[in-house]
Enzyme design. Sequence first.
Site, PDB file in Angstrom:
ATOM      1  N   HIS A  11      -1.746   9.511   7.490  1.00 18.98           N
ATOM      2  CA  HIS A  11      -1.811   8.098   7.120  1.00 18.98           C
ATOM      3  C   HIS A  11      -2.974   7.818   6.171  1.00 18.98           C
ATOM      4  CE1 HIS A  11      -3.039   3.825   8.341  1.00 18.98           C
ATOM      5  NE2 HIS A  11      -1.933   3.710   7.636  1.00 18.98           N
ATOM      6  N   HIS A  53      -5.683   0.779  -0.378  1.00 20.67           N
ATOM      7  CA  HIS A  53      -5.023  -0.013   0.675  1.00 20.67           C
ATOM      8  C   HIS A  53      -5.230  -1.515   0.520  1.00 20.67           C
ATOM      9  CE1 HIS A  53      -4.714  -1.979   4.630  1.00 20.67           C
ATOM     10  NE2 HIS A  53      -3.705  -1.163   4.817  1.00 20.67           N
TER      11      HIS A  53
HETATM   12  O1  G3P Z   1       2.417   3.635   8.026  1.00 20.70           O
HETATM   13  C1  G3P Z   1       2.376   2.392   7.555  1.00 20.70           C
HETATM   14  C2  G3P Z   1       1.033   1.816   7.673  1.00 20.70           C
HETATM   15  O2  G3P Z   1       0.249   2.362   6.672  1.00 20.70           O
HETATM   16  C3  G3P Z   1       1.073   0.353   7.612  1.00 20.70           C
HETATM   17  O3  G3P Z   1      -0.151  -0.239   7.835  1.00 20.70           O
HETATM   18  O4  G3P Z   1      -2.153  -1.398   7.108  1.00 20.70           O
HETATM   19  O5  G3P Z   1      -2.151   1.045   7.261  1.00 20.70           O
HETATM   20  O6  G3P Z   1      -0.901  -0.059   5.462  1.00 20.70           O
HETATM   21  P1  G3P Z   1      -1.387  -0.143   6.868  1.00 20.70           P
HETATM   22 CA    CA Z   2      -0.043   1.827   4.432  1.00 24.54          CA
END
Ligand code: G3P
Ligand code: CA
Length: 241
Positions: A11, A53
């Site tokens: 992630h 992000h």
């Molecule tokens: O896997 C999806 C996830 O990345 C969504 O949340 O806030 O980490 O983008 P975020």
């Molecule tokens: Ca994400």
Amino acid sequence: MVPSGFMNIAHRGASAYAPENTFSAFDKALALGVNQVELDVHLSEDGHIVVIHDDAVDRTTNGSGPVSGHTLAQLRTLDAGSWFEPEFVGEGIRSLGEVLERYKGRLYLHIEIKGRGEGLTQRTVDLVRGYGMADSVSITSFQASRLIEVRAYAPDIPSGWLVRDWDDSVLGESEEMNLAMICPRADLVTPELVDRVHRDGFLVRAWGVSTEELMEQVVEAGADGMTVNFPDKLIAYLERK
Ligand code: G3P
Ligand code: CA
């Protein structure tokens, strides 16, 4: 196409160990033996797709202000590593093109359309196609409007809807959008939910896996994959099973 087998997706890269959404985090995923990463994209002021992000650069760089208020050249001057640990000083914000170039043939990329800039979806698809990587990416978003754009513009690229809350209308809307995956928040993932989603023909790819306990819950519920900051722990858990 969607990868076969359980999707262990680093992630924002292996973001427990390196600054998120950077080469260091993606390299770390590879070093841990993971070949799928998730990343987030926004548009810069001058229309380049950049991998970051937040809407603003403040949290993950030494700069400040919205991503969309910086040109790519300005973003490149920022330090996107030292906020995480001093050893990552000098790590930079990357364009999506740089990421595709560096990891083609080595990583499957789950690209999240995070920004709201005009044309971001189509430009992302164009760039992916330009690198001949349409068969090694998926596109996800919390924004249903973005997924409708993806489905219309790139029906060959599998797409998934990131959902924070669950009600069964998600299934009907996902069917209308002809999605491959539904991506619920991890704490919502139960065997019953997975079974329901599978019966309607979607894969279940969880997000928000903040603890090893949640990670195990998602696996045991029968889901098809997850994004996780510590993919090495998921590898170890799957091996122990
Ligand atoms: O896997 C999806 C996830 O990345 C969504 O949340 O806030 O980490 O983008 P975020
Ligand atoms: Ca994400």
